[in-house]
Design a protein around this motif. Structure first.
Motif, PDB file in Angstrom:
ATOM      1  N   ALA A 263       3.813   7.164  -4.264  1.00 33.49           N
ATOM      2  CA  ALA A 263       4.051   6.105  -5.240  1.00 33.49           C
ATOM      3  C   ALA A 263       4.724   4.892  -4.623  1.00 33.49           C
ATOM      4  O   ALA A 263       4.678   3.793  -5.206  1.00 33.49           O
ATOM      5  CB  ALA A 263       4.908   6.641  -6.383  1.00 33.49           C
ATOM      6  N   SER A 264       5.339   5.051  -3.458  1.00 33.22           N
ATOM      7  CA  SER A 264       6.028   3.909  -2.839  1.00 33.22           C
ATOM      8  C   SER A 264       5.047   2.836  -2.375  1.00 33.22           C
ATOM      9  O   SER A 264       5.455   1.711  -2.071  1.00 33.22           O
ATOM     10  CB  SER A 264       6.883   4.387  -1.661  1.00 33.22           C
ATOM     11  OG  SER A 264       6.063   4.939  -0.633  1.00 33.22           O
ATOM     12  N   ARG A 265       3.736   3.150  -2.312  1.00 33.21           N
ATOM     13  CA  ARG A 265       2.735   2.154  -1.905  1.00 33.21           C
ATOM     14  C   ARG A 265       2.090   1.449  -3.103  1.00 33.21           C
ATOM     15  O   ARG A 265       1.285   0.548  -2.913  1.00 33.21           O
ATOM     16  CB  ARG A 265       1.639   2.828  -1.070  1.00 33.21           C
ATOM     17  CG  ARG A 265       2.142   3.471   0.200  1.00 33.21           C
ATOM     18  CD  ARG A 265       1.021   3.949   1.079  1.00 33.21           C
ATOM     19  NE  ARG A 265       0.181   4.959   0.439  1.00 33.21           N
ATOM     20  CZ  ARG A 265      -0.723   5.701   1.099  1.00 33.21           C
ATOM     21  NH1 ARG A 265      -0.875   5.512   2.407  1.00 33.21           N
ATOM     22  NH2 ARG A 265      -1.446   6.595   0.467  1.00 33.21           N
ATOM     23  N   LEU A 266       2.428   1.890  -4.311  1.00 34.71           N
ATOM     24  CA  LEU A 266       1.765   1.372  -5.502  1.00 34.71           C
ATOM     25  C   LEU A 266       2.603   0.303  -6.193  1.00 34.71           C
ATOM     26  O   LEU A 266       3.826   0.243  -6.016  1.00 34.71           O
ATOM     27  CB  LEU A 266       1.492   2.532  -6.467  1.00 34.71           C
ATOM     28  CG  LEU A 266       0.599   3.656  -5.921  1.00 34.71           C
ATOM     29  CD1 LEU A 266       0.464   4.761  -6.955  1.00 34.71           C
ATOM     30  CD2 LEU A 266      -0.770   3.109  -5.523  1.00 34.71           C
ATOM     31  N   PRO A 267       1.952  -0.535  -7.014  1.00 39.58           N
ATOM     32  CA  PRO A 267       2.698  -1.573  -7.748  1.00 39.58           C
ATOM     33  C   PRO A 267       3.662  -0.955  -8.756  1.00 39.58           C
ATOM     34  O   PRO A 267       3.475   0.180  -9.210  1.00 39.58           O
ATOM     35  CB  PRO A 267       1.587  -2.358  -8.461  1.00 39.58           C
ATOM     36  CG  PRO A 267       0.333  -2.036  -7.732  1.00 39.58           C
ATOM     37  CD  PRO A 267       0.506  -0.635  -7.218  1.00 39.58           C
ATOM     38  N   THR A 268       4.665  -1.718  -9.113  1.00 32.08           N
ATOM     39  CA  THR A 268       5.591  -1.323 -10.166  1.00 32.08           C
ATOM     40  C   THR A 268       5.640  -2.439 -11.199  1.00 32.08           C
ATOM     41  O   THR A 268       5.553  -3.625 -10.866  1.00 32.08           O
ATOM     42  CB  THR A 268       6.995  -1.063  -9.616  1.00 32.08           C
ATOM     43  OG1 THR A 268       7.487  -2.242  -8.962  1.00 32.08           O
ATOM     44  CG2 THR A 268       6.989   0.100  -8.636  1.00 32.08           C
ATOM     45  N   LEU A 269       5.774  -2.031 -12.455  1.00 33.35           N
ATOM     46  CA  LEU A 269       5.796  -2.982 -13.551  1.00 33.35           C
ATOM     47  C   LEU A 269       6.938  -2.636 -14.479  1.00 33.35           C
ATOM     48  O   LEU A 269       7.138  -1.455 -14.819  1.00 33.35           O
ATOM     49  CB  LEU A 269       4.470  -2.942 -14.323  1.00 33.35           C
ATOM     50  CG  LEU A 269       4.374  -3.836 -15.575  1.00 33.35           C
ATOM     51  CD1 LEU A 269       4.445  -5.307 -15.188  1.00 33.35           C
ATOM     52  CD2 LEU A 269       3.088  -3.528 -16.341  1.00 33.35           C
ATOM     53  N   ILE A 307       4.078  -5.960  -6.268  1.00 37.55           N
ATOM     54  CA  ILE A 307       2.943  -5.369  -5.541  1.00 37.55           C
ATOM     55  C   ILE A 307       3.303  -5.346  -4.062  1.00 37.55           C
ATOM     56  O   ILE A 307       3.326  -6.399  -3.405  1.00 37.55           O
ATOM     57  CB  ILE A 307       1.658  -6.185  -5.769  1.00 37.55           C
ATOM     58  CG1 ILE A 307       1.345  -6.275  -7.265  1.00 37.55           C
ATOM     59  CG2 ILE A 307       0.498  -5.535  -5.026  1.00 37.55           C
ATOM     60  CD1 ILE A 307       0.145  -7.134  -7.569  1.00 37.55           C
ATOM     61  N   PRO A 308       3.623  -4.181  -3.523  1.00 37.82           N
ATOM     62  CA  PRO A 308       3.963  -4.122  -2.094  1.00 37.82           C
ATOM     63  C   PRO A 308       2.726  -4.354  -1.222  1.00 37.82           C
ATOM     64  O   PRO A 308       1.679  -3.751  -1.448  1.00 37.82           O
ATOM     65  CB  PRO A 308       4.513  -2.697  -1.931  1.00 37.82           C
ATOM     66  CG  PRO A 308       3.884  -1.913  -3.031  1.00 37.82           C
ATOM     67  CD  PRO A 308       3.707  -2.866  -4.176  1.00 37.82           C
TER      68      PRO A 308
END
Length: 482
Positions: A263-269, A307-308
């Motif tokens: 999950a550390s590679r996915l966007p967060t909202l 968005i990383p």
């Protein structure tokens, strides 16, 4: 009815068969005392309560976060008279996570699996502690019997030496016979001293585990529910052994850890609402043109998307690390399974061997008693020497010691076998003396806690200390409790 329930019902008969007395004189009372006050168990329960808190900790990452702040400023130096002399401000922000790539969801699942693993480990700690208590209980019984046997042997050899001296006085025996009798008596006294030291050590170990001195320990009842074959023991152990269950849950938790790392590679909202207020407290001069309000307030709502794109390789390293730890958990589960299988088979073999040793030792006790009686009779007519009597007495002592040792070993091996099968815990033994400790009670209490101000009372010791217990002795009559 499942195999576990059948065996649990059988083992419960073991506990109920023991009579209740005012002292820790029965095995059930010793187990109950250790269950309630042994620091290893009470400490493990506290550790499990700490593990329970990982679930609300993980859940908190997916809950709203509310922060407020405030400032008060008093100007002590102003560059001109149009600046405010003082001001006060306050702001607040409410942030609500909307999407985190599954990190929160999988983190909660991993925490729940570790709670289940901890509960299984707590069962294993109970079984291990009970096995130690059973061994300590049987050690005291065995060593008390060995001390009694050695005391009887010393008395017999002392009487034999006196008789030898009397017969020497009348010219019936030689100084060699006296020397042989004196030598055996000295060795017997040495063996008695060692047996007394072993008994003291066993009693002190009992105190360390149970919390009080052993008093008039009764012979424990037979252990029911033991398997008919090593394969039957292994079959039950693979299903019910808590160590295997704990390793399985740890492996499942490691799988969710991998998903958290991904999950550390996915966007967060996240969504947010914020507001602020500031007031100059009437300190702005009224002569300033256009100044109408001494205070300002504002509010805003919105969403924040992150968005990383590149994090220096950290996410991939976290994923690989979690995968390696999952691999380690998989191998550990197999290792635990191997160990349980070996433990069950070895305990079964030890139990069977001890049962056979008991049968052989009983025959040896009867045979050596008959032999000693015959040698003494033959000595009176001159066909046997003093050395023959001494050897016969030694053989009789050895056979009796082997018998009580085998009885101890058989019982301990049998209980160890039950522990390996997962049927030697408090619930299985039907311990009476209040409600049993249920780790689910605390877990259900804390798993959905929301308050930031909800704390438990200050910890107090649950286990008992033994610093005031008297030093034990080898008095087999008073059970060393004086």
């Amino acid at each position: 009815m499942t195999v576990r329930r059948l065996l649990s019902a059988s083992v419960a008969l073991f506990a109920l068969a023991a009579p209740v007395s005012a002292y820790a004189g029965t095995l059930r009372e010793a187990l109950l005392k250790a269950y309630q006050t042994n620091p290893t168990l009470t400490g493990a329960r506290a550790g499990q309560r700490a593990t329970d808190e990982n679930v609300p900790i993980q859940k908190s990452a997916g809950r709203p976060n509310i922060v407020i702040g405030g400032d008060y400023n008093e100007a002590i130096l102003r560059s001109n008279s149009f600046q405010a002399r003082r001001s006060v401000s306050a702001d607040g922000t409410v942030s609500v996570p909307v999407y985190s790539g599954g990190a929160v969801r999988n983190g909660v699942k991993a925490a729940k699996r570790r709670v289940e693993a901890g509960q299984a480990n707590l069962r294993g700690t109970e079984a291990s502690m009970f096995s130690q208590v059973v061994a300590a209980y049987m050690d005291v019984i065995r060593d008390s019997a060995i001390v009694s046997l050695n005391k009887s042997n010393v008395r017999a050899l002392d009487v034999n030496l006196q008789a030898t001296n009397d017969r020497f006085e009348v010219g019936d025996l030689t100084r060699t016979d006296i020397a042989q009798s004196e030598s055996r008596l000295a060795l017997a006294r040495s063996d008695l001293q060692q047996a007394e030291a072993n008994l003291i050590a066993s009693r002190e170990n009992y105190i360390a585990l149970v919390g009080e001195a052993p008093v008039d320990l009764e012979t424990p009842p037979a252990l029911p529910g033991l398997p008919a074959s090593p394969d039957a023991a292994v079959s039950v152990a693979l299903t019910d052994n808590p160590d295997i269950l704990a390793a399985k849950k740890d492996r499942e938790a490691a799988l969710y850890d991998v998903r958290v790392s991904r999950a550390s590679r996915l966007p967060t909202l996240s969504a947010f609402a914020q507001g602020s207020y500031s007031d100059n407290l009437g300190s702005l001069p009224n002569t300033i043109p256009g100044v109408v309000n001494q205070s300002v307030h504002q509010a805003a709502v919105g969403a924040s998307l992150s968005i990383p794109l590149y994090q220096g390789g950290r996410p991939s390293a976290l994923i690989r690390q979690s995968q390696a730890l999952e691999s380690q958990a998989i191998e550990r589960e197999i290792a635990v399974e191997r160990g349980v299988i070996a433990q069950a088979r070895a305990a079964y073999a030890s139990w069977q061997a001890s049962l056979q040793t008991i049968e052989s030792s009983r025959k040896a006790v009867d045979a050596t008693a008959l032999s000693l009686e015959g040698v003494r009779a033959e000595n009176t007519v001159g066909s046997r020497t003093i050395l023959d009597i001494l050897n016969a007495e030694q053989e009789a002592l050895i056979s009796k010691v082997e018998l009580v040792s085998a009885e101890r070993n058989a019982y301990v091996a049998g209980f160890t076998l039950l522990a390996a099968m997962g049927h030697a815990e408090a619930e299985d033994l039907a311990l009476e003396g209040g409600a049993l400790y249920d780790p689910m009670v605390n877990y259900n209490r804390v798993k959905n806690k929301l308050s930031d101000w909800d704390a438990d009372p200050r910890p107090q010791p649950v286990s008992t200390r033994t610093v005031d217990s008297p030093a034990q002795n080898a008095n087999v009559d008073a059970a060393g409790a004086q």
